[in-house]
Motif scaffolding. Structure first.
Motif, PDB file in Angstrom:
ATOM      1  N   ALA A 171       0.936  -1.127  -0.072  1.00 18.42           N
ATOM      2  CA  ALA A 171       0.060  -0.172  -0.040  1.00 18.42           C
ATOM      3  C   ALA A 171       1.093   1.258  -0.007  1.00 18.42           C
ATOM      4  CB  ALA A 171      -1.047   0.191   1.101  1.00 18.42           C
ATOM      5  N   ALA A 172       0.573   2.228  -0.834  1.00 20.03           N
ATOM      6  CA  ALA A 172       1.391   3.391  -0.912  1.00 20.03           C
ATOM      7  C   ALA A 172       0.908   4.406   0.029  1.00 20.03           C
ATOM      8  CB  ALA A 172       1.466   4.085  -2.310  1.00 20.03           C
ATOM      9  N   PRO A 173       1.559   5.123   0.886  1.00 18.72           N
ATOM     10  CA  PRO A 173       1.065   6.084   1.786  1.00 18.72           C
ATOM     11  C   PRO A 173       1.130   7.397   1.179  1.00 18.72           C
ATOM     12  CG  PRO A 173       3.442   5.564   2.215  1.00 18.72           C
ATOM     13  CD  PRO A 173       3.023   4.536   1.163  1.00 18.72           C
ATOM     14  N   MET A 174      -0.104   7.914   0.658  1.00 14.35           N
ATOM     15  CA  MET A 174      -0.270   9.318  -0.013  1.00 14.35           C
ATOM     16  C   MET A 174      -0.572  10.065   1.394  1.00 14.35           C
ATOM     17  SD  MET A 174      -1.931  10.488  -3.499  1.00 14.35           S
ATOM     18  CE  MET A 174      -0.345   9.789  -4.382  1.00 14.35           C
ATOM     19  N   GLU A 175       0.218  10.896   2.180  1.00 15.43           N
ATOM     20  CA  GLU A 175       0.033  11.499   3.147  1.00 15.43           C
ATOM     21  C   GLU A 175      -0.288  13.113   2.743  1.00 15.43           C
ATOM     22  OE1 GLU A 175       2.420  10.555   6.537  1.00 15.43           O
ATOM     23  OE2 GLU A 175       3.486   9.271   5.128  1.00 15.43           O
ATOM     24  N   ILE A 176      -1.380  13.236   1.823  1.00 13.19           N
ATOM     25  CA  ILE A 176      -1.920  14.469   1.495  1.00 13.19           C
ATOM     26  C   ILE A 176      -3.357  14.623   1.753  1.00 13.19           C
ATOM     27  CG2 ILE A 176      -1.814  16.248  -0.679  1.00 13.19           C
ATOM     28  CD1 ILE A 176       0.365  14.544  -1.570  1.00 13.19           C
ATOM     29  N   VAL A 177      -3.745  15.576   2.154  1.00 13.84           N
ATOM     30  CA  VAL A 177      -5.415  15.850   2.394  1.00 13.84           C
ATOM     31  C   VAL A 177      -5.906  16.738   1.202  1.00 13.84           C
ATOM     32  CG1 VAL A 177      -5.247  15.931   4.812  1.00 13.84           C
ATOM     33  CG2 VAL A 177      -5.134  18.162   3.586  1.00 13.84           C
ATOM     34  N   ASN A 178      -6.890  16.581   0.779  1.00 15.10           N
ATOM     35  CA  ASN A 178      -7.713  17.421  -0.326  1.00 15.10           C
ATOM     36  C   ASN A 178      -6.901  17.008  -1.459  1.00 15.10           C
ATOM     37  OD1 ASN A 178      -9.471  18.539   1.705  1.00 15.10           O
ATOM     38  ND2 ASN A 178      -7.822  20.035   2.037  1.00 15.10           N
ATOM     39  N   VAL A 179      -6.675  15.818  -1.913  1.00 12.32           N
ATOM     40  CA  VAL A 179      -6.343  15.187  -3.278  1.00 12.32           C
ATOM     41  C   VAL A 179      -7.287  15.545  -4.272  1.00 12.32           C
ATOM     42  CG1 VAL A 179      -5.243  13.679  -4.822  1.00 12.32           C
ATOM     43  CG2 VAL A 179      -4.359  14.041  -2.445  1.00 12.32           C
ATOM     44  N   ASP A 180      -7.419  16.562  -5.072  1.00  8.56           N
ATOM     45  CA  ASP A 180      -8.625  16.867  -5.872  1.00  8.56           C
ATOM     46  C   ASP A 180      -8.354  16.132  -7.302  1.00  8.56           C
ATOM     47  OD1 ASP A 180      -6.976  18.538  -7.671  1.00  8.56           O
ATOM     48  OD2 ASP A 180      -7.719  20.251  -6.660  1.00  8.56           O
ATOM     49  N   THR A 181      -9.243  16.132  -8.063  1.00  7.34           N
ATOM     50  CA  THR A 181      -9.473  15.312  -9.548  1.00  7.34           C
ATOM     51  C   THR A 181      -8.313  15.838 -10.414  1.00  7.34           C
ATOM     52  OG1 THR A 181     -11.363  16.413 -10.160  1.00  7.34           O
ATOM     53  CG2 THR A 181     -11.706  14.169  -9.135  1.00  7.34           C
ATOM     54  N   ASP A 182      -7.928  17.182 -10.338  1.00  7.92           N
ATOM     55  CA  ASP A 182      -6.901  17.745 -11.283  1.00  7.92           C
ATOM     56  C   ASP A 182      -5.714  17.358 -10.872  1.00  7.92           C
ATOM     57  OD1 ASP A 182      -6.469  19.502 -13.513  1.00  7.92           O
ATOM     58  OD2 ASP A 182      -5.417  20.592 -11.898  1.00  7.92           O
ATOM     59  N   MET A 183      -5.397  17.017  -9.702  1.00  6.10           N
ATOM     60  CA  MET A 183      -4.172  16.446  -9.305  1.00  6.10           C
ATOM     61  C   MET A 183      -4.303  14.973  -9.661  1.00  6.10           C
ATOM     62  SD  MET A 183      -4.150  18.097  -5.319  1.00  6.10           S
ATOM     63  CE  MET A 183      -2.540  17.119  -4.865  1.00  6.10           C
ATOM     64  N   ILE A 184      -5.231  14.011  -9.357  1.00  5.06           N
ATOM     65  CA  ILE A 184      -5.131  12.947  -9.935  1.00  5.06           C
ATOM     66  C   ILE A 184      -4.962  12.711 -11.482  1.00  5.06           C
ATOM     67  CG2 ILE A 184      -6.513  10.576 -10.207  1.00  5.06           C
ATOM     68  CD1 ILE A 184      -8.199  11.521  -7.470  1.00  5.06           C
ATOM     69  N   ILE A 185      -5.629  13.542 -12.225  1.00  2.00           N
ATOM     70  CA  ILE A 185      -5.392  13.474 -13.723  1.00  2.00           C
ATOM     71  C   ILE A 185      -5.523  15.073 -14.160  1.00  2.00           C
ATOM     72  CG2 ILE A 185      -7.871  12.754 -14.030  1.00  2.00           C
ATOM     73  CD1 ILE A 185      -4.750  11.498 -16.447  1.00  2.00           C
ATOM     74  N   PRO A 186      -4.413  15.535 -14.347  1.00  2.00           N
ATOM     75  CA  PRO A 186      -4.526  17.032 -14.751  1.00  2.00           C
ATOM     76  C   PRO A 186      -5.417  17.100 -16.178  1.00  2.00           C
ATOM     77  CG  PRO A 186      -2.504  16.400 -14.243  1.00  2.00           C
ATOM     78  CD  PRO A 186      -3.051  15.123 -14.357  1.00  2.00           C
ATOM     79  N   LYS A 187      -5.628  18.431 -16.294  1.00  4.87           N
ATOM     80  CA  LYS A 187      -6.934  18.544 -17.259  1.00  4.87           C
ATOM     81  C   LYS A 187      -6.519  18.373 -18.829  1.00  4.87           C
ATOM     82  CE  LYS A 187      -5.283  23.732 -17.181  1.00  4.87           C
ATOM     83  NZ  LYS A 187      -4.227  23.220 -16.229  1.00  4.87           N
ATOM     84  N   GLN A 188      -5.044  18.669 -19.101  1.00  6.88           N
ATOM     85  CA  GLN A 188      -4.695  18.219 -20.426  1.00  6.88           C
ATOM     86  C   GLN A 188      -4.831  16.679 -20.791  1.00  6.88           C
ATOM     87  OE1 GLN A 188      -2.836  19.269 -17.843  1.00  6.88           O
ATOM     88  NE2 GLN A 188      -0.525  18.262 -17.747  1.00  6.88           N
TER      89      GLN A 188
END
Length: 201
Positions: A11-28
């Motif tokens: 399991a990968a620890p992603m210790e960031i809050v409020n990961v939004d969809t633009d961070m997950i997959i940028p608009k381009q």
């Protein structure tokens, strides 16, 4: 849609809050309507440098987590704009489960429709799972959807709740089309009766 029953993975620890969809997959990367090929854009602005090379400090680029199929993430994962490309990108990269204390509603619903299991846990449970994930490739989590448990490599077991209908869909690999096709015989019978009763249509 692939069935989800039991998954054992680093399991990968992603210790960031409020990961939004633009961070997950940028608009381009949103120009396509295909569900495949989006993995290359997953977390691109954090995972890749400006020249396209990998950022060695990003968790999924570290050797221990390159093949992680589970993300243990901070609160409010998947917030922001409602883009189905976000779960598509996660799935294409190989992520089948995301664990957090909370998710944005649209992202949460989209996960189930694309074969990803989003699990809500308490802050205390998240701390435990995050600590386990930090141990890297020597520690794995086992997610058992049927039993609704997450088992850590040190023996800790975390129980989670899930809506019974969503659980049924994931266990059986049923997206919206699959659910409709379960009623194929009923639909066929209706069409036959309707054609006989209204032959002019």
């Amino acid at each position: 849609m692939d069935k989800f029953n039991q998954l054992t993975s680093v399991a990968a620890p992603m210790e960031i809050v409020n990961v939004d969809t633009d961070m997950i997959i940028p608009k381009q990367y949103l120009k396509t309507i295909k569900r495949t090929g989006l993995g290359k854009g997953l977390f691109a602005e954090m995972r890749l440098n400006e020249d396209g090379s990998e950022n060695p400090d990003f968790v999924l680029n570290k050797p221990a987590y390159r093949h992680a199929q589970i993300l243990v993430a901070g609160d409010n994962f998947g917030c922001g704009s409602s883009r189905e490309h976000a779960p598509w990108a996660l799935l294409d990269f190989g992520i089948r489960c995301v664990i957090s204390t909370s998710f944005a509603d649209i992202f949460y619903n989209n996960c189930f429709k694309n074969g990803i299991l989003p699990i809500r846990v308490t802050p205390e449970q998240l701390d435990l799972l995050m600590e386990n994930a930090r141990r890297g490739e020597n520690a794995r989590l086992t997610v058992d959807l049927e039993a609704q448990t997450i088992s850590a490599s040190d023996g800790e077991v975390v129980a989670f709740d899930i809506d019974a209908f969503r659980k049924h869909c994931l266990l059986n690999g049923l997206d919206d089309i699959g659910l409709t096709m379960e009623k194929a015989s009923d639909i066929g019978e209706y069409e036959t009766r309707n054609a006989a009763a209204h032959p002019w249509i």
